[in-house]
Design a protein around this motif. Structure first.
Motif, PDB file in Angstrom:
ATOM      1  N   GLY A 231       0.534  -1.308   0.005  1.00  0.00           N
ATOM      2  CA  GLY A 231      -0.096  -0.029  -0.028  1.00  0.00           C
ATOM      3  C   GLY A 231       0.949   1.246  -0.180  1.00  0.00           C
ATOM      4  N   ASP A 232       2.245   1.162   0.058  1.00  0.00           N
ATOM      5  CA  ASP A 232       3.077   2.293  -0.053  1.00  0.00           C
ATOM      6  C   ASP A 232       3.140   2.822  -1.501  1.00  0.00           C
ATOM      7  OD1 ASP A 232       4.876   4.428   0.344  1.00  0.00           O
ATOM      8  OD2 ASP A 232       6.568   3.208   0.992  1.00  0.00           O
ATOM      9  N   TYR A 233       2.219   3.688  -1.916  1.00  0.00           N
ATOM     10  CA  TYR A 233       2.248   4.076  -3.344  1.00  0.00           C
ATOM     11  C   TYR A 233       3.270   5.283  -3.591  1.00  0.00           C
ATOM     12  CZ  TYR A 233      -1.950   1.691  -4.037  1.00  0.00           C
ATOM     13  OH  TYR A 233      -3.014   0.525  -3.923  1.00  0.00           O
ATOM     14  N   THR A 234       3.988   5.627  -2.580  1.00  0.00           N
ATOM     15  CA  THR A 234       5.021   6.727  -2.745  1.00  0.00           C
ATOM     16  C   THR A 234       6.419   5.817  -3.059  1.00  0.00           C
ATOM     17  OG1 THR A 234       5.650   6.637  -0.317  1.00  0.00           O
ATOM     18  CG2 THR A 234       4.176   8.261  -1.272  1.00  0.00           C
ATOM     19  N   ALA A 235       6.409   4.644  -2.751  1.00  0.00           N
ATOM     20  CA  ALA A 235       7.901   4.088  -3.098  1.00  0.00           C
ATOM     21  C   ALA A 235       8.162   3.945  -4.745  1.00  0.00           C
ATOM     22  CB  ALA A 235       7.665   2.541  -2.785  1.00  0.00           C
ATOM     23  N   LEU A 239      16.384   3.602  -9.956  1.00  0.00           N
ATOM     24  CA  LEU A 239      17.794   2.927 -10.358  1.00  0.00           C
ATOM     25  C   LEU A 239      18.575   4.210 -11.149  1.00  0.00           C
ATOM     26  CD1 LEU A 239      16.576  -0.621 -11.294  1.00  0.00           C
ATOM     27  CD2 LEU A 239      17.392   0.163  -9.098  1.00  0.00           C
ATOM     28  N   GLN A 240      19.834   4.239 -10.886  1.00  0.00           N
ATOM     29  CA  GLN A 240      20.796   5.184 -11.545  1.00  0.00           C
ATOM     30  C   GLN A 240      21.574   4.731 -12.776  1.00  0.00           C
ATOM     31  OE1 GLN A 240      20.549   8.300 -10.747  1.00  0.00           O
ATOM     32  NE2 GLN A 240      18.988   7.727  -9.045  1.00  0.00           N
ATOM     33  N   SER A 241      21.521   3.168 -12.722  1.00  0.00           N
ATOM     34  CA  SER A 241      22.221   2.471 -13.940  1.00  0.00           C
ATOM     35  C   SER A 241      21.453   2.690 -15.320  1.00  0.00           C
ATOM     36  CB  SER A 241      22.444   1.163 -13.664  1.00  0.00           C
ATOM     37  OG  SER A 241      21.198   0.455 -13.658  1.00  0.00           O
ATOM     38  N   THR A 242      22.398   2.680 -16.253  1.00  0.00           N
ATOM     39  CA  THR A 242      21.646   2.847 -17.714  1.00  0.00           C
ATOM     40  C   THR A 242      21.855   1.398 -18.289  1.00  0.00           C
ATOM     41  OG1 THR A 242      23.894   3.300 -18.601  1.00  0.00           O
ATOM     42  CG2 THR A 242      22.543   5.272 -17.748  1.00  0.00           C
ATOM     43  N   ASP A 243      21.800   0.417 -17.715  1.00  0.00           N
ATOM     44  CA  ASP A 243      21.546  -0.945 -18.431  1.00  0.00           C
ATOM     45  C   ASP A 243      20.064  -1.347 -18.426  1.00  0.00           C
ATOM     46  OD1 ASP A 243      20.948  -1.383 -15.679  1.00  0.00           O
ATOM     47  OD2 ASP A 243      22.506  -2.935 -15.199  1.00  0.00           O
ATOM     48  N   GLU A 244      19.654  -2.616 -19.077  1.00  0.00           N
ATOM     49  CA  GLU A 244      18.711  -3.044 -19.112  1.00  0.00           C
ATOM     50  C   GLU A 244      17.538  -2.917 -17.523  1.00  0.00           C
ATOM     51  OE1 GLU A 244      21.133  -4.412 -19.734  1.00  0.00           O
ATOM     52  OE2 GLU A 244      21.051  -5.438 -22.072  1.00  0.00           O
ATOM     53  N   LEU A 245      18.394  -3.293 -16.555  1.00  0.00           N
ATOM     54  CA  LEU A 245      17.730  -3.176 -15.246  1.00  0.00           C
ATOM     55  C   LEU A 245      17.379  -1.508 -15.128  1.00  0.00           C
ATOM     56  CD1 LEU A 245      19.630  -5.653 -13.079  1.00  0.00           C
ATOM     57  CD2 LEU A 245      17.504  -5.755 -13.862  1.00  0.00           C
ATOM     58  N   GLY A 246      18.318  -0.760 -15.373  1.00  0.00           N
ATOM     59  CA  GLY A 246      17.989   0.755 -15.033  1.00  0.00           C
ATOM     60  C   GLY A 246      16.674   1.205 -15.823  1.00  0.00           C
ATOM     61  N   THR A 247      16.667   0.711 -17.252  1.00  0.00           N
ATOM     62  CA  THR A 247      15.628   1.031 -18.168  1.00  0.00           C
ATOM     63  C   THR A 247      14.302   0.375 -17.346  1.00  0.00           C
ATOM     64  OG1 THR A 247      17.161   0.991 -19.915  1.00  0.00           O
ATOM     65  CG2 THR A 247      14.643   0.574 -20.452  1.00  0.00           C
ATOM     66  N   LEU A 248      14.424  -0.691 -16.925  1.00  0.00           N
ATOM     67  CA  LEU A 248      13.118  -1.551 -16.193  1.00  0.00           C
ATOM     68  C   LEU A 248      12.754  -0.703 -15.235  1.00  0.00           C
ATOM     69  CD1 LEU A 248      11.338  -3.859 -16.302  1.00  0.00           C
ATOM     70  CD2 LEU A 248      12.808  -5.227 -14.650  1.00  0.00           C
ATOM     71  N   GLY A 249      13.495  -0.229 -14.184  1.00  0.00           N
ATOM     72  CA  GLY A 249      13.221   0.553 -13.127  1.00  0.00           C
ATOM     73  C   GLY A 249      12.665   2.039 -13.488  1.00  0.00           C
ATOM     74  N   GLY A 250      13.269   2.666 -14.656  1.00  0.00           N
ATOM     75  CA  GLY A 250      12.236   3.661 -14.936  1.00  0.00           C
ATOM     76  C   GLY A 250      11.014   3.802 -15.244  1.00  0.00           C
ATOM     77  N   ALA A 251      10.933   2.394 -16.286  1.00  0.00           N
ATOM     78  CA  ALA A 251       9.559   2.231 -16.822  1.00  0.00           C
ATOM     79  C   ALA A 251       8.703   1.741 -15.565  1.00  0.00           C
ATOM     80  CB  ALA A 251       9.636   0.971 -17.654  1.00  0.00           C
ATOM     81  N   PHE A 252       9.081   1.027 -14.754  1.00  0.00           N
ATOM     82  CA  PHE A 252       8.557   0.771 -13.479  1.00  0.00           C
ATOM     83  C   PHE A 252       7.904   2.048 -12.608  1.00  0.00           C
ATOM     84  CE2 PHE A 252       7.876  -0.513  -9.039  1.00  0.00           C
ATOM     85  CZ  PHE A 252       6.975  -1.456  -8.960  1.00  0.00           C
ATOM     86  N   ASP A 253       8.869   2.830 -12.326  1.00  0.00           N
ATOM     87  CA  ASP A 253       8.667   4.141 -11.751  1.00  0.00           C
ATOM     88  C   ASP A 253       7.663   5.083 -12.513  1.00  0.00           C
ATOM     89  OD1 ASP A 253      10.475   3.420  -9.758  1.00  0.00           O
ATOM     90  OD2 ASP A 253      11.808   4.678 -10.474  1.00  0.00           O
ATOM     91  N   LYS A 254       7.631   5.093 -13.708  1.00  0.00           N
ATOM     92  CA  LYS A 254       6.876   5.813 -14.528  1.00  0.00           C
ATOM     93  C   LYS A 254       5.341   5.188 -14.532  1.00  0.00           C
ATOM     94  CE  LYS A 254       5.960   7.663 -19.243  1.00  0.00           C
ATOM     95  NZ  LYS A 254       6.576   7.579 -20.843  1.00  0.00           N
ATOM     96  N   MET A 255       5.431   4.073 -14.558  1.00  0.00           N
ATOM     97  CA  MET A 255       3.964   3.305 -14.511  1.00  0.00           C
ATOM     98  C   MET A 255       3.464   3.715 -13.163  1.00  0.00           C
ATOM     99  SD  MET A 255       3.076  -0.776 -14.599  1.00  0.00           S
ATOM    100  CE  MET A 255       3.926  -0.920 -12.736  1.00  0.00           C
ATOM    101  N   LEU A 256       4.073   3.779 -12.203  1.00  0.00           N
ATOM    102  CA  LEU A 256       3.583   3.810 -10.925  1.00  0.00           C
ATOM    103  C   LEU A 256       3.119   5.134 -10.690  1.00  0.00           C
ATOM    104  CD1 LEU A 256       6.337   2.162  -8.163  1.00  0.00           C
ATOM    105  CD2 LEU A 256       3.877   1.533  -8.705  1.00  0.00           C
ATOM    106  N   GLU A 257       3.894   6.439 -11.228  1.00  0.00           N
ATOM    107  CA  GLU A 257       3.393   7.817 -11.217  1.00  0.00           C
ATOM    108  C   GLU A 257       2.048   7.666 -11.861  1.00  0.00           C
ATOM    109  OE1 GLU A 257       4.612  10.177  -9.750  1.00  0.00           O
ATOM    110  OE2 GLU A 257       6.564   9.435  -9.064  1.00  0.00           O
TER     111      GLU A 257
END
Length: 507
Positions: A231-235, A239-257
């Motif tokens: 239930g913590d929607y502020t989480a 991720l600061q990396s520019t690899d595939e995991l960084g791209t995945l983390g950015g997409a995940f954060d954008k989806m949460l927003e």
């Protein structure tokens, strides 16, 4: 320009390649050292082991030839022919062994010189040996002994002595090469140990760096998902990396927003819809109490059209009631004028009065049943209203909770209970309607009896025709006013149906 290497800027594939490269580089060096060391050992073995065997064969063939000379005297003719016949084979075997030795790689100058002397001595030995056989065959033993001492023994001993010297020199030189190669092998062993340690350290370091660069972001994504599930929607992963995991983390954060924004917008819309519905409920309650001056605020949501229709109905109802009041006054005046004529018909209508009274009683009961239906309908409306509100709440709970919709089950249970009450109310309405139908049938029979009584009062009713005509006209005006009152109700029903459908969609 200063270049700064950052492992997090590499792709996962590049990180894995870098890790494997860090391990494979020292392993390649290790393999190269091993290869060249083994090649050197093999070269030493190839250049040392066969040479002593070649020289041993030369010495063996030479001694065999010399023994044949010693044995030749004691053999008969047949034995002597065998010795002569085997001499050529032994010559070829000795020359072949000596040639293999001289062709061997890595010979020193001393070895080549001694091998040359052996070849020259063996050539002289071959030349003088047949003459000794001839002297023995001719029976010239004394001359043969002298010839052997001066020639065959001389060159045979020369070959044997040089062969022994060459064998000693070869063993000495080969021992030096083996010692040198052992030193090389020892150095290679130390080098291999050092390179293996370096490879192990680099492999561990590379594995640690690569795993940290991969496992760290994966663990962060996992923790973020767990927080969002709780239930913590502020989480956010952030991720600061520019690899595939960084791209995945950015997409995940954008989806949460986007998801949180959509939930906030949905919640605001639901709150506004709740407010509009509550205002409508209050206005309808006032209308039910007879307050036709009520004004409902018209909003831009799906309840706006319904609120406008209810306000219009209230205004039209007020105007219609005013007209009905005026018409009622005119009817009252017309009734006064026809009172005398109606009085004359009153006696004739006494018989009708009883029947009409009975009909009135039945109609009254029918009206009471209708009131009961109205109460049940109101109950259904209340239940439907609560069901709509609970459905909206359930939708909000499900939207906010996502897959973990625990609150939705509680709301769903309440909706189920309300639905059961609605079914019970519907069953009661069916029973009441059946009762009303039965009462209506009885009323129809009674009315038929009343018609017979009305016929008897027809003669008296003719006298009231003129006044009744006026009353009919006034009744038509009253009917038109009632019809005008009915139109806003139909308009309200037509407007409420799409509004209710939209409300169900929102729910």
């Amino acid at each position: 320009m200063k270049l700064k290497f950052n492992l997090s800027n590499l792709s996962i594939r590049a990180k894995l390649l870098a890790g494997f490269g860090a391990v494979l580089a020292p392993l390649s060096i290790l393999a190269a050292i091993t290869y060249f060391t083994l090649a050197g050992v093999q070269d030493v073995l190839e250049t040392t082991q066969p040479k002593t065997a070649y020289l041993a064969d030369v010495r063996h063939q030479m001694w065999s030839l010399r023994f044949d000379i010693a044995n030749y005297v004691g053999f008969d003719t047949e034995g002597r022919q065998k010795i002569k016949g085997s001499s050529a084979e032994k010559y070829e075997a000795l020359e072949a062994a000596l040639k293999k030795f001289t062709d061997a790689p890595g010979l020193t100058a001393e070895e080549r010189e001694l091998a040359k002397k052996i070849g020259e001595g063996f050539t002289n030995y071959q030349q003088v040996r047949p003459r000794w056989f001839e002297l023995i065959d001719a029976g010239k033993m004394d001359e043969a002994v002298e010839y052997r001492a001066a020639n065959t023994n001389k060159w045979g001993a020369y070959v044997v002595e040089n062969t022994a010297a060459l064998l000693d020199a070869t063993k000495k030189n080969d021992a030096g090469r083996r010692d040198q190669q052992l030193g090389t092998v020892s150095f290679a062993h130390r080098s291999l140990t050092s390179v293996a340690v370096v490879a192990l350290v680099m492999g561990i370091a590379a594995a640690f760096l690569v795993l940290r660069a991969i496992i760290g972001p994966v663990a962060r994504l996992r923790d973020t998902v767990a927080k969002v599930s709780e239930g913590d929607y502020t989480a956010r992963a952030q991720l600061q990396s520019t690899d595939e995991l960084g791209t995945l983390g950015g997409a995940f954060d954008k989806m949460l927003e986007e998801r949180v924004g959509a939930l906030a917008k949905k919640e605001a819309e639901s709150e506004a819809l709740n407010t509009s519905i509550i205002d409508l409920m209050r206005a309808v309650a006032k209308l039910g109490k007879g307050d036709l001056t009520v004004k409902i605020p018209v909003r831009e949501d799906i309840t706006g059209a319904l609120a406008d229709a209810i306000s219009s109905m209230a205004d039209t109802t007020a105007k219609t009631l005013a007209r009905v009041n005026n018409v009622s006054e005119e009817v009252r005046q017309a009734s006064q004028l026809g009172r005398d004529i109606v009085h004359q018909t009153a006696q004739g209508m006494d018989g009708i009065r009883g029947t009409i009274q009975e009909t009135g009683k039945r109609i009254k009961r029918l009206g009471e049943r209708s009131q009961e239906i109205t109460g049940i309908v109101k109950l259904i409306d209340d239940i439907a209203e609560r069901t709509s509100v609970l459905a909206l709440n359930a939708n909000m709970q499900a939207a906010m909770a996502g897959e973990a919709g625990r609150g939705f089950r509680v709301v769903a249970d309440e909706v189920q209970r309300l639905a059961e009450r609605s079914k019970q109310a519907t069953d009661q309405i069916g029973k009441l309607v059946s009762g009303i139908q039965a009462e209506t049938n009885e009323t129809t029979v009674t009315m038929e009896r009343a018609i017979g009584e009305v016929v008897k009062g027809g003669e008296l009713a003719e006298k009231a025709t003129s006044q009744v005509s006026l009353i009919d006209k006034l009744g038509e005006g009253l009917l038109g006013a009632v019809r005008a009152f009915k139109l806003p109700a139909e308009l309200l029903q037509q407007t409420a149906q799409p509004a209710a459908a939209e409300a169900r969609k929102v729910a």
